[in-house]
Design a protein around this motif. Sequence first.
Motif, short mmCIF file in Angstrom:
data_model
loop_
_atom_site.label_atom_id
_atom_site.label_comp_id
_atom_site.label_asym_id
_atom_site.label_seq_id
_atom_site.Cartn_x
_atom_site.Cartn_y
_atom_site.Cartn_z
N UNK A 94 0.80 -1.21 0.00
CA UNK A 94 0.00 0.00 0.00
C UNK A 94 0.84 1.26 0.00
N UNK A 95 0.24 2.35 -0.43
CA UNK A 95 0.84 3.68 -0.30
C UNK A 95 -0.29 4.69 -0.28
N UNK A 96 -0.10 5.76 0.45
CA UNK A 96 -1.12 6.79 0.53
C UNK A 96 -0.98 7.80 -0.60
N UNK A 97 0.26 8.00 -1.05
CA UNK A 97 0.51 8.90 -2.17
C UNK A 97 1.96 8.73 -2.63
N UNK A 98 2.13 8.74 -3.94
CA UNK A 98 3.44 8.79 -4.60
C UNK A 98 4.28 7.52 -4.47
N UNK A 128 -4.15 7.03 6.60
CA UNK A 128 -2.88 7.40 7.24
C UNK A 128 -1.84 6.29 7.15
N UNK A 129 -2.27 5.02 7.20
CA UNK A 129 -1.32 3.91 7.08
C UNK A 129 -1.51 3.15 5.77
N UNK A 130 -2.18 3.77 4.80
CA UNK A 130 -2.40 3.16 3.48
C UNK A 130 -3.07 1.80 3.59
N UNK A 140 3.38 -1.36 3.62
CA UNK A 140 3.05 -0.05 3.07
C UNK A 140 4.28 0.83 3.02
N UNK A 141 4.34 1.67 2.00
CA UNK A 141 5.34 2.73 1.91
C UNK A 141 4.71 4.00 2.47
N UNK A 142 5.29 4.51 3.55
CA UNK A 142 4.70 5.64 4.26
C UNK A 142 5.73 6.75 4.42
N UNK A 143 5.24 7.96 4.66
CA UNK A 143 6.12 9.11 4.87
C UNK A 143 5.81 9.77 6.20
N UNK A 192 -6.36 13.56 5.30
CA UNK A 192 -6.55 12.12 5.38
C UNK A 192 -5.22 11.38 5.43
N UNK A 193 -4.31 11.71 4.53
CA UNK A 193 -3.05 10.97 4.46
C UNK A 193 -1.83 11.85 4.34
N UNK A 194 -2.00 13.16 4.29
CA UNK A 194 -0.87 14.05 4.12
C UNK A 194 -0.04 14.21 5.38
N UNK A 195 1.16 14.76 5.21
CA UNK A 195 2.07 14.97 6.35
C UNK A 195 2.30 16.45 6.64
N UNK A 196 1.82 17.34 5.76
CA UNK A 196 2.02 18.76 5.97
C UNK A 196 0.90 19.33 6.84
N UNK A 197 1.29 20.03 7.88
CA UNK A 197 0.34 20.74 8.75
C UNK A 197 0.86 22.15 8.96
N UNK A 198 0.04 22.98 9.58
CA UNK A 198 0.48 24.35 9.86
C UNK A 198 1.62 24.40 10.87
N UNK A 199 1.85 23.31 11.59
CA UNK A 199 2.95 23.27 12.55
C UNK A 199 4.31 23.37 11.87
N UNK A 200 4.34 23.19 10.55
CA UNK A 200 5.60 23.34 9.83
C UNK A 200 6.10 24.79 9.87
#
Length: 291
Positions: A94-98, A128-130, A140-143, A192-200
Motif C-alpha cells: 500500500x501507499x497513501x501517495x506517490x 494514514x497507514x495506506x 506499506x510505503x509511508x512518509x 486524510x493521508x498528508x504529512x504537511x500541517x500548519x505546525x511546519x
Amino acid sequence: MTVELRHFRCFLAIADTLSVTRAAERLHLTQPAVSRTLRQLEQELGVRLVDRSTHHLALTPDGLSFRDQAAIAVTAFDRALGQARRAAWPLRLGHAWSAAGTYTTALLRRWHEEHPDTPLELLRIDDRTAGLARGDVDAALLRGEVRTPGLLTERLTTEPRVVGLPADDPLARRSVLSLADLADRTLALNSVSGITTLDLWPTAARPASTITIGNTDDWIAAITGGRAVGVTTSATAGMHPHPAMAYVPLADTPPVPVVIAWRDGPGHPRIPDLIRLAREALGGPDDEPPR
C-alpha cells in the motif's frame, strides 16, 4: 450465541456506510436482519459499537477500535480461502501517495524479475497507514512519523520538500522558496493521508488560510485550479507531473523520512524479501535495524 464471520461483515458494512439501510443493500439483507446481527455482536462482546442516539449513525470509541481488528480478521479469512483456491498468493503493497517516487517502476520490475511466482500488487489507499492498520495490505510505503500501535517500520530514505504551485504563479519562476514566501497564500492540506500541517511554520508566520482535501488528485486539482498552493515531497513531483503545475524546492524545512511498514505478527512470508528489495531500490542503509 457464537460470533461468526457474518457478524464481522455486517458490522464492517455499517462502519463503512454509517447506515443500516445502505449496509443492508450492500449485504443483500433486510434492514431488520442487519440490525439484529449488530445487536447480537454487541451483546456477545459486551460493548456498544454503534451510537444510534442521533439521526446519523456513528461508531463509538469501542466501535472505532473494533473496526480495524474486525477488518484484519475478515481480510485474513478471505486471503486464506483465496490461497486455498489458487497457487499464487499476491503480496499487497500500500501507499497513501506517490508510492516509492521515481523508484517505483524499478522496485516493481525488480520484484517481478526476482519473485515471478508472487505478484506484487501496488495499491493506493487514502488512509494514514495506506490500509495497513486495518489489514487491507501486507506492507506499506509511508512518509513521516508512524506512530500507529502494532506496526513495525524500517527507514528507507528521505525526501526533500517542495512547493506545488500553479505553473503561471509568479513564485513558480523562483529556483527555491522559503516558508515565509507562502505566508500570504492559501494552503491545501490533505487531512486524510498528508504529512504537511500548519505546525511546519512558525506560529506568527503561518499561511493566511487553508482548504482541506482528502487525496492527491484533489490536492493537484486545487492547486492547478488556482485555489491554493501546497507542500509535499519530491516524490510527488516525480510521480505526478502536470502541465499546469510547477514544483519548486522548499529550502528551510527538514527532509521527510520514507519508511516501509508492516504489522507486528504473522504476515505474508515474502515481507522480508520486500523489505530487502525496497531498501536496495531506494538506496537506504543496509545496517539500520527495523524500528
